[in-house]
Scaffold this motif. Sequence first.
Motif, PDB file in Angstrom:
ATOM      1  N   TRP A  42      -6.553  -3.988 -13.150  1.00  0.00           N
ATOM      2  CA  TRP A  42      -5.258  -4.818 -12.786  1.00  0.00           C
ATOM      3  C   TRP A  42      -3.996  -4.521 -13.937  1.00  0.00           C
ATOM      4  CZ3 TRP A  42      -3.045  -6.227  -8.938  1.00  0.00           C
ATOM      5  CH2 TRP A  42      -1.964  -7.136  -8.833  1.00  0.00           C
ATOM      6  N   ARG A  43      -3.356  -3.813 -13.573  1.00  0.00           N
ATOM      7  CA  ARG A  43      -1.942  -3.434 -14.471  1.00  0.00           C
ATOM      8  C   ARG A  43      -2.310  -2.236 -15.560  1.00  0.00           C
ATOM      9  NH1 ARG A  43       2.092  -6.995 -13.178  1.00  0.00           N
ATOM     10  NH2 ARG A  43       1.277  -8.970 -12.369  1.00  0.00           N
ATOM     11  N   ALA A  44      -3.553  -1.697 -15.468  1.00  0.00           N
ATOM     12  CA  ALA A  44      -3.798  -0.701 -16.463  1.00  0.00           C
ATOM     13  C   ALA A  44      -4.863   0.354 -15.846  1.00  0.00           C
ATOM     14  CB  ALA A  44      -4.707  -1.471 -17.586  1.00  0.00           C
ATOM     15  N   GLY A  45      -4.846   1.524 -16.469  1.00  0.00           N
ATOM     16  CA  GLY A  45      -5.672   2.570 -16.035  1.00  0.00           C
ATOM     17  C   GLY A  45      -4.931   3.237 -14.662  1.00  0.00           C
ATOM     18  N   PRO A  46      -5.542   4.576 -14.323  1.00  0.00           N
ATOM     19  CA  PRO A  46      -5.087   5.393 -13.246  1.00  0.00           C
ATOM     20  C   PRO A  46      -5.331   4.686 -11.937  1.00  0.00           C
ATOM     21  CG  PRO A  46      -6.857   6.207 -14.207  1.00  0.00           C
ATOM     22  CD  PRO A  46      -6.594   5.254 -15.106  1.00  0.00           C
ATOM     23  N   ALA A  47      -4.826   4.938 -10.787  1.00  0.00           N
ATOM     24  CA  ALA A  47      -5.257   4.786  -9.365  1.00  0.00           C
ATOM     25  C   ALA A  47      -6.561   5.385  -9.238  1.00  0.00           C
ATOM     26  CB  ALA A  47      -4.106   5.182  -8.460  1.00  0.00           C
ATOM     27  N   PHE A  48      -7.504   5.035  -8.288  1.00  0.00           N
ATOM     28  CA  PHE A  48      -8.607   5.647  -7.853  1.00  0.00           C
ATOM     29  C   PHE A  48      -8.020   7.174  -7.424  1.00  0.00           C
ATOM     30  CE2 PHE A  48     -10.288   1.409  -6.291  1.00  0.00           C
ATOM     31  CZ  PHE A  48     -10.679   1.237  -7.434  1.00  0.00           C
ATOM     32  N   PRO A  49      -9.129   8.083  -7.742  1.00  0.00           N
ATOM     33  CA  PRO A  49      -8.696   9.426  -7.146  1.00  0.00           C
ATOM     34  C   PRO A  49      -8.503   9.375  -5.940  1.00  0.00           C
ATOM     35  CG  PRO A  49     -10.871   9.364  -8.644  1.00  0.00           C
ATOM     36  CD  PRO A  49     -10.306   7.873  -8.390  1.00  0.00           C
ATOM     37  N   GLY A  50      -7.593  10.325  -5.230  1.00  0.00           N
ATOM     38  CA  GLY A  50      -7.217  10.257  -3.868  1.00  0.00           C
ATOM     39  C   GLY A  50      -6.324   9.205  -3.186  1.00  0.00           C
ATOM     40  N   THR A  51      -6.013   8.168  -4.125  1.00  0.00           N
ATOM     41  CA  THR A  51      -5.096   7.129  -3.500  1.00  0.00           C
ATOM     42  C   THR A  51      -3.624   7.055  -4.301  1.00  0.00           C
ATOM     43  OG1 THR A  51      -5.654   5.522  -5.297  1.00  0.00           O
ATOM     44  CG2 THR A  51      -7.105   5.648  -3.593  1.00  0.00           C
ATOM     45  N   ARG A  52      -2.712   6.435  -3.951  1.00  0.00           N
ATOM     46  CA  ARG A  52      -1.397   6.377  -4.351  1.00  0.00           C
ATOM     47  C   ARG A  52      -1.769   5.031  -5.482  1.00  0.00           C
ATOM     48  NH1 ARG A  52       2.910   7.597   0.259  1.00  0.00           N
ATOM     49  NH2 ARG A  52       1.776   9.321   1.321  1.00  0.00           N
ATOM     50  N   ASP A  53      -0.860   5.058  -6.346  1.00  0.00           N
ATOM     51  CA  ASP A  53      -0.877   4.151  -7.180  1.00  0.00           C
ATOM     52  C   ASP A  53      -0.041   3.044  -6.853  1.00  0.00           C
ATOM     53  OD1 ASP A  53      -0.480   2.336  -9.714  1.00  0.00           O
ATOM     54  OD2 ASP A  53      -0.854   4.201 -10.930  1.00  0.00           O
ATOM     55  N   GLY A  54      -0.585   1.771  -6.647  1.00  0.00           N
ATOM     56  CA  GLY A  54      -0.019   0.606  -6.197  1.00  0.00           C
ATOM     57  C   GLY A  54       0.979  -0.036  -7.302  1.00  0.00           C
ATOM     58  N   ARG A  55       0.883   0.331  -8.546  1.00  0.00           N
ATOM     59  CA  ARG A  55       1.877  -0.131  -9.302  1.00  0.00           C
ATOM     60  C   ARG A  55       3.181   0.701  -9.551  1.00  0.00           C
ATOM     61  NH1 ARG A  55      -2.091   1.148 -14.061  1.00  0.00           N
ATOM     62  NH2 ARG A  55      -1.828   2.805 -12.601  1.00  0.00           N
ATOM     63  N   SER A  56       3.266   1.811  -8.859  1.00  0.00           N
ATOM     64  CA  SER A  56       4.600   2.314  -8.536  1.00  0.00           C
ATOM     65  C   SER A  56       4.890   2.523  -6.841  1.00  0.00           C
ATOM     66  CB  SER A  56       4.635   3.785  -9.116  1.00  0.00           C
ATOM     67  OG  SER A  56       3.445   4.469  -8.799  1.00  0.00           O
ATOM     68  N   CYS A  57       3.894   2.658  -6.197  1.00  0.00           N
ATOM     69  CA  CYS A  57       4.354   3.031  -4.751  1.00  0.00           C
ATOM     70  C   CYS A  57       4.698   1.725  -3.911  1.00  0.00           C
ATOM     71  CB  CYS A  57       2.596   3.301  -4.121  1.00  0.00           C
ATOM     72  SG  CYS A  57       2.864   3.827  -2.258  1.00  0.00           S
ATOM     73  N   ARG A  58       5.890   1.808  -3.242  1.00  0.00           N
ATOM     74  CA  ARG A  58       6.680   0.850  -2.834  1.00  0.00           C
ATOM     75  C   ARG A  58       6.103   0.466  -1.291  1.00  0.00           C
ATOM     76  NH1 ARG A  58       9.522  -0.959  -6.945  1.00  0.00           N
ATOM     77  NH2 ARG A  58      10.069   0.429  -8.411  1.00  0.00           N
ATOM     78  N   LEU A  59       6.688  -0.672  -1.166  1.00  0.00           N
ATOM     79  CA  LEU A  59       6.473  -1.329   0.307  1.00  0.00           C
ATOM     80  C   LEU A  59       7.035  -0.555   1.314  1.00  0.00           C
ATOM     81  CD1 LEU A  59       6.014  -5.180  -0.112  1.00  0.00           C
ATOM     82  CD2 LEU A  59       4.173  -3.371  -0.048  1.00  0.00           C
ATOM     83  N   ALA A  60       8.149   0.345   1.048  1.00  0.00           N
ATOM     84  CA  ALA A  60       8.961   1.133   1.751  1.00  0.00           C
ATOM     85  C   ALA A  60       8.292   1.978   2.618  1.00  0.00           C
ATOM     86  CB  ALA A  60       9.832   1.914   1.066  1.00  0.00           C
ATOM     87  N   LEU A  61       7.025   2.234   2.350  1.00  0.00           N
ATOM     88  CA  LEU A  61       6.140   2.916   3.024  1.00  0.00           C
ATOM     89  C   LEU A  61       5.817   2.332   4.458  1.00  0.00           C
ATOM     90  CD1 LEU A  61       3.063   4.172   0.820  1.00  0.00           C
ATOM     91  CD2 LEU A  61       4.855   5.629   2.007  1.00  0.00           C
ATOM     92  N   LEU A  62       5.890   0.986   4.457  1.00  0.00           N
ATOM     93  CA  LEU A  62       5.709   0.262   5.818  1.00  0.00           C
ATOM     94  C   LEU A  62       6.740   0.137   6.792  1.00  0.00           C
ATOM     95  CD1 LEU A  62       4.030  -2.752   3.652  1.00  0.00           C
ATOM     96  CD2 LEU A  62       2.818  -0.686   4.759  1.00  0.00           C
ATOM     97  N   ARG A  63       6.564   0.077   7.777  1.00  0.00           N
ATOM     98  CA  ARG A  63       7.423  -0.099   9.041  1.00  0.00           C
ATOM     99  C   ARG A  63       7.317  -1.356   9.961  1.00  0.00           C
ATOM    100  NH1 ARG A  63       9.929   2.629   6.006  1.00  0.00           N
ATOM    101  NH2 ARG A  63      10.300   4.700   6.068  1.00  0.00           N
ATOM    102  N   PRO A  64       8.183  -1.793  10.517  1.00  0.00           N
ATOM    103  CA  PRO A  64       7.896  -2.776  11.427  1.00  0.00           C
ATOM    104  C   PRO A  64       6.992  -2.636  12.480  1.00  0.00           C
ATOM    105  CG  PRO A  64      10.308  -2.809  10.917  1.00  0.00           C
ATOM    106  CD  PRO A  64       9.742  -1.607  10.346  1.00  0.00           C
TER     107      PRO A  64
END
Length: 166
Positions: free
Chosen positions: A62-84
């Motif tokens: 939580w709030r420290a360390g890298p994202a799991f390998p092969g995943t996007r980092d949730g601390r910088s990845c924005r909800l703009a990826l989502l669509r209605p």
Amino acid sequence: MELVTGRGRDWWPRPGRVFAASPVHTFAEFAEAVDVAFGRWDLGHLRMFVLPGGVQVSWSAWRAGPAFPGTRDGRSCRLALLRPGMSFAYVFDLGEDWTHLCTVTRAADTPPAPPRAPRPVGGWGNLPDQYGRTMPGEPPEACPGRGSTAMLRDLPPLLPSWGRPA
């Protein structure tokens, strides 16, 4: 967002919450709002979002360390990826598997500015304690075992146990 499973059981009827969030918010900010709205108080657990097409968003601590390998980092990845209309899964505590189904909708009355942080704006149902406790000071309840997978057949196949068997 509906709570589907957790602590080895399927929840029915599924408790749920409605959130106000903006495309500028991060997945980590959204996760924090979800966890608070679902009554979680021990937040030192791993989390992951699973989007259609196998896209995963996580962070190792939580709030420290890298994202799991092969995943996007949730601390910088924005909800703009989502669509209605898009559905995705959120998993809190990868050991106890608190899984949630979320479906993106567009707000009928879009506010002029996004909220400072994602927040719940409605909800329904009884929320289980994250450790199965029913009274203060009570020891955690033993995990009751897996519920019926019949209750998971109506879900999109985002997670291995969801959706109709092939």
